[in-house]
Design a protein around this motif. Sequence first.
Motif, PDB file in Angstrom:
ATOM      1  N   MET A   1     -16.948  12.267   3.215  1.00 50.90           N
ATOM      2  CA  MET A   1     -17.552  12.788   1.787  1.00 50.90           C
ATOM      3  C   MET A   1     -18.709  11.908   1.572  1.00 50.90           C
ATOM      4  SD  MET A   1     -16.723  14.877  -0.882  1.00 50.90           S
ATOM      5  CE  MET A   1     -15.202  14.967  -0.631  1.00 50.90           C
ATOM      6  N   HIS A   2     -19.647  12.669   0.729  1.00 50.43           N
ATOM      7  CA  HIS A   2     -21.079  11.829   0.306  1.00 50.43           C
ATOM      8  C   HIS A   2     -20.976  11.682  -1.179  1.00 50.43           C
ATOM      9  CE1 HIS A   2     -22.588  12.058   4.528  1.00 50.43           C
ATOM     10  NE2 HIS A   2     -22.001  13.288   4.645  1.00 50.43           N
ATOM     11  N   LEU A   3     -21.404  10.795  -1.804  1.00 44.20           N
ATOM     12  CA  LEU A   3     -21.900  10.534  -3.235  1.00 44.20           C
ATOM     13  C   LEU A   3     -23.173  10.463  -3.248  1.00 44.20           C
ATOM     14  CD1 LEU A   3     -20.744  10.072  -6.152  1.00 44.20           C
ATOM     15  CD2 LEU A   3     -20.990   7.776  -5.562  1.00 44.20           C
ATOM     16  N   VAL A   4     -23.918  11.522  -3.918  1.00 43.43           N
ATOM     17  CA  VAL A   4     -25.138  11.500  -4.353  1.00 43.43           C
ATOM     18  C   VAL A   4     -25.513  11.394  -5.513  1.00 43.43           C
ATOM     19  CG1 VAL A   4     -27.377  13.006  -4.066  1.00 43.43           C
ATOM     20  CG2 VAL A   4     -25.506  13.357  -2.372  1.00 43.43           C
ATOM     21  N   GLN A   5     -26.468  10.319  -5.868  1.00 40.75           N
ATOM     22  CA  GLN A   5     -26.871   9.780  -7.403  1.00 40.75           C
ATOM     23  C   GLN A   5     -28.141  10.225  -7.478  1.00 40.75           C
ATOM     24  OE1 GLN A   5     -25.365   5.940  -7.072  1.00 40.75           O
ATOM     25  NE2 GLN A   5     -23.839   6.411  -8.498  1.00 40.75           N
ATOM     26  N   ILE A   6     -28.635  10.548  -8.773  1.00 39.82           N
ATOM     27  CA  ILE A   6     -30.033  10.872  -9.125  1.00 39.82           C
ATOM     28  C   ILE A   6     -30.113  10.075 -10.328  1.00 39.82           C
ATOM     29  CG2 ILE A   6     -31.642  12.790 -10.006  1.00 39.82           C
ATOM     30  CD1 ILE A   6     -29.881  14.773  -8.691  1.00 39.82           C
ATOM     31  N   LEU A   7     -31.116   9.265 -10.250  1.00 41.10           N
ATOM     32  CA  LEU A   7     -31.743   8.450 -11.388  1.00 41.10           C
ATOM     33  C   LEU A   7     -32.743   9.095 -12.189  1.00 41.10           C
ATOM     34  CD1 LEU A   7     -30.005   6.564  -9.205  1.00 41.10           C
ATOM     35  CD2 LEU A   7     -31.471   4.630 -10.135  1.00 41.10           C
ATOM     36  N   LEU A   8     -32.426   9.644 -13.270  1.00 40.92           N
ATOM     37  CA  LEU A   8     -33.675  10.212 -14.150  1.00 40.92           C
ATOM     38  C   LEU A   8     -33.942   9.366 -15.325  1.00 40.92           C
ATOM     39  CD1 LEU A   8     -31.862  13.874 -14.303  1.00 40.92           C
ATOM     40  CD2 LEU A   8     -33.729  12.986 -12.852  1.00 40.92           C
ATOM     41  N   PRO A   9     -35.328   9.202 -15.257  1.00 43.20           N
ATOM     42  CA  PRO A   9     -35.848   8.676 -16.671  1.00 43.20           C
ATOM     43  C   PRO A   9     -35.825   9.375 -17.870  1.00 43.20           C
ATOM     44  CG  PRO A   9     -37.638   9.709 -15.479  1.00 43.20           C
ATOM     45  CD  PRO A   9     -36.473   9.899 -14.689  1.00 43.20           C
ATOM     46  N   LEU A  10     -35.498   8.479 -18.863  1.00 42.15           N
ATOM     47  CA  LEU A  10     -35.218   9.222 -20.243  1.00 42.15           C
ATOM     48  C   LEU A  10     -36.862   9.318 -20.753  1.00 42.15           C
ATOM     49  CD1 LEU A  10     -32.689   7.053 -22.061  1.00 42.15           C
ATOM     50  CD2 LEU A  10     -32.553   9.364 -20.994  1.00 42.15           C
ATOM     51  N   TYR A  11     -37.872   8.473 -20.438  1.00 36.33           N
ATOM     52  CA  TYR A  11     -39.136   8.458 -21.066  1.00 36.33           C
ATOM     53  C   TYR A  11     -40.375   9.055 -20.002  1.00 36.33           C
ATOM     54  CZ  TYR A  11     -36.297   6.567 -24.743  1.00 36.33           C
ATOM     55  OH  TYR A  11     -35.570   6.183 -25.698  1.00 36.33           O
ATOM     56  N   ASP A  12     -41.402   9.636 -20.362  1.00 36.90           N
ATOM     57  CA  ASP A  12     -42.386   9.641 -19.377  1.00 36.90           C
ATOM     58  C   ASP A  12     -43.282   8.128 -19.437  1.00 36.90           C
ATOM     59  OD1 ASP A  12     -44.231   9.646 -21.671  1.00 36.90           O
ATOM     60  OD2 ASP A  12     -44.528  11.867 -21.303  1.00 36.90           O
TER      61      ASP A  12
ATOM     62  N   SER B   1     -45.873   7.375 -20.999  1.00 44.09           N
ATOM     63  CA  SER B   1     -46.386   7.321 -22.327  1.00 44.09           C
ATOM     64  C   SER B   1     -45.371   6.894 -23.421  1.00 44.09           C
ATOM     65  CB  SER B   1     -47.381   8.276 -22.692  1.00 44.09           C
ATOM     66  OG  SER B   1     -46.541   9.592 -22.683  1.00 44.09           O
ATOM     67  N   GLY B   2     -44.149   6.964 -22.847  1.00 44.10           N
ATOM     68  CA  GLY B   2     -42.988   6.474 -23.826  1.00 44.10           C
ATOM     69  C   GLY B   2     -42.228   7.752 -24.473  1.00 44.10           C
ATOM     70  N   MET B   3     -42.943   9.029 -24.179  1.00 41.60           N
ATOM     71  CA  MET B   3     -42.335  10.197 -24.916  1.00 41.60           C
ATOM     72  C   MET B   3     -41.213  10.656 -24.314  1.00 41.60           C
ATOM     73  SD  MET B   3     -44.479  10.985 -27.036  1.00 41.60           S
ATOM     74  CE  MET B   3     -43.726  12.382 -27.743  1.00 41.60           C
ATOM     75  N   PRO B   4     -39.998  10.894 -25.068  1.00 36.96           N
ATOM     76  CA  PRO B   4     -38.902  11.174 -24.466  1.00 36.96           C
ATOM     77  C   PRO B   4     -38.926  12.771 -23.965  1.00 36.96           C
ATOM     78  CG  PRO B   4     -38.771  11.598 -26.657  1.00 36.96           C
ATOM     79  CD  PRO B   4     -39.874  10.895 -26.322  1.00 36.96           C
ATOM     80  N   PHE B   5     -38.214  12.881 -22.536  1.00 37.38           N
ATOM     81  CA  PHE B   5     -38.093  14.208 -22.077  1.00 37.38           C
ATOM     82  C   PHE B   5     -37.058  15.038 -22.973  1.00 37.38           C
ATOM     83  CE2 PHE B   5     -39.271  11.656 -18.618  1.00 37.38           C
ATOM     84  CZ  PHE B   5     -40.366  12.385 -18.041  1.00 37.38           C
ATOM     85  N   SER B   6     -37.428  16.387 -22.817  1.00 44.81           N
ATOM     86  CA  SER B   6     -36.580  17.476 -23.658  1.00 44.81           C
ATOM     87  C   SER B   6     -35.193  17.292 -22.879  1.00 44.81           C
ATOM     88  CB  SER B   6     -37.141  18.587 -23.309  1.00 44.81           C
ATOM     89  OG  SER B   6     -36.114  19.754 -23.802  1.00 44.81           O
TER      90      SER B   6
ATOM     91  N   PHE C   1     -40.203  15.562 -14.008  1.00 43.20           N
ATOM     92  CA  PHE C   1     -39.983  14.453 -14.920  1.00 43.20           C
ATOM     93  C   PHE C   1     -41.329  13.441 -14.721  1.00 43.20           C
ATOM     94  CE2 PHE C   1     -35.808  15.805 -14.894  1.00 43.20           C
ATOM     95  CZ  PHE C   1     -35.325  15.377 -16.142  1.00 43.20           C
ATOM     96  N   ARG C   2     -42.317  13.842 -14.018  1.00 43.41           N
ATOM     97  CA  ARG C   2     -43.740  13.194 -13.797  1.00 43.41           C
ATOM     98  C   ARG C   2     -43.446  11.695 -13.308  1.00 43.41           C
ATOM     99  NH1 ARG C   2     -43.686  15.981 -18.702  1.00 43.41           N
ATOM    100  NH2 ARG C   2     -43.417  14.331 -20.158  1.00 43.41           N
ATOM    101  N   GLN C   3     -42.838  11.547 -12.240  1.00 39.92           N
ATOM    102  CA  GLN C   3     -42.532  10.519 -11.582  1.00 39.92           C
ATOM    103  C   GLN C   3     -43.298  10.384 -10.020  1.00 39.92           C
ATOM    104  OE1 GLN C   3     -40.335   8.010 -13.165  1.00 39.92           O
ATOM    105  NE2 GLN C   3     -41.096   9.324 -14.447  1.00 39.92           N
ATOM    106  N   ASP C   4     -43.837   9.339  -9.810  1.00 42.72           N
ATOM    107  CA  ASP C   4     -44.442   9.103  -8.660  1.00 42.72           C
ATOM    108  C   ASP C   4     -43.453   8.891  -7.527  1.00 42.72           C
ATOM    109  OD1 ASP C   4     -47.123   8.964  -9.381  1.00 42.72           O
ATOM    110  OD2 ASP C   4     -46.954   7.036  -9.784  1.00 42.72           O
ATOM    111  N   MET C   5     -42.245   8.140  -7.944  1.00 38.20           N
ATOM    112  CA  MET C   5     -40.893   8.173  -7.073  1.00 38.20           C
ATOM    113  C   MET C   5     -39.847   8.263  -8.063  1.00 38.20           C
ATOM    114  SD  MET C   5     -39.445   7.382  -4.213  1.00 38.20           S
ATOM    115  CE  MET C   5     -40.646   6.792  -3.112  1.00 38.20           C
ATOM    116  N   LEU C   6     -39.080   9.229  -7.454  1.00 39.01           N
ATOM    117  CA  LEU C   6     -37.728   9.613  -8.181  1.00 39.01           C
ATOM    118  C   LEU C   6     -36.736   9.261  -7.358  1.00 39.01           C
ATOM    119  CD1 LEU C   6     -37.094  12.066 -10.993  1.00 39.01           C
ATOM    120  CD2 LEU C   6     -35.413  11.999  -8.826  1.00 39.01           C
ATOM    121  N   ILE C   7     -35.517   8.360  -7.743  1.00 39.46           N
ATOM    122  CA  ILE C   7     -34.735   7.982  -6.789  1.00 39.46           C
ATOM    123  C   ILE C   7     -33.475   9.063  -6.687  1.00 39.46           C
ATOM    124  CG2 ILE C   7     -32.955   5.962  -6.411  1.00 39.46           C
ATOM    125  CD1 ILE C   7     -35.774   5.155  -6.079  1.00 39.46           C
ATOM    126  N   VAL C   8     -33.171   9.499  -5.341  1.00 38.01           N
ATOM    127  CA  VAL C   8     -32.076  10.098  -5.245  1.00 38.01           C
ATOM    128  C   VAL C   8     -31.365   9.350  -4.037  1.00 38.01           C
ATOM    129  CG1 VAL C   8     -30.883  12.308  -4.502  1.00 38.01           C
ATOM    130  CG2 VAL C   8     -32.874  12.349  -5.880  1.00 38.01           C
TER     131      VAL C   8
END
Length: 102
Positions: free
Chosen positions: A1-12, A14-19, A87-94
Motif C-alpha cells: 500500500m502507498h500513501l501519497v501526500q500533496i503539500l499545497l500552499p495557501l498563498y502565492d 505575493s501573499g494572495m490566498p488561493f481560491s 498553484f504557481r509553484q516552481d516546485m510542488l511536493i508530492v
Amino acid sequence: MHLVQILLPLYDNSGMPFSRNEYTRVRDVLAEKFGGITTYVRSPAEGIWKETPTMTVRDDIVIYEVMTEVLDRDWWRDYRKKLAGRFRQDMLIVRVSEVEIL
C-alpha cells in the motif's frame, strides 16, 4: 500500500490566498480517483527552507493524502505538474511512502 501526500500552499508568492475552489477541485479529483481522501486543512502546517544561504522562505501549507495499492508514477508526475501550474509553484511536493496496514 502507498500513501501519497500533496503539500499545497495557501498563498502565492505575493501573499494572495488561493481560491477555496482550487482546493475543492483537488479534493474532488482525488476522492473520485482513489475512493477517498484525507485533508489536513484546519491548522495549516508551516514549511521553512533555505532558498539561498542568506534567504529563508516560509510557507503555510495544507496536506492532502490518499492511499493506493498501485502507484501510477506517470499519472502522479503529470498531476503534480498540473498542480504546480495552478498553484504557481516552481516546485510542488508530492511524496509517497510505502505503508503497512496493521
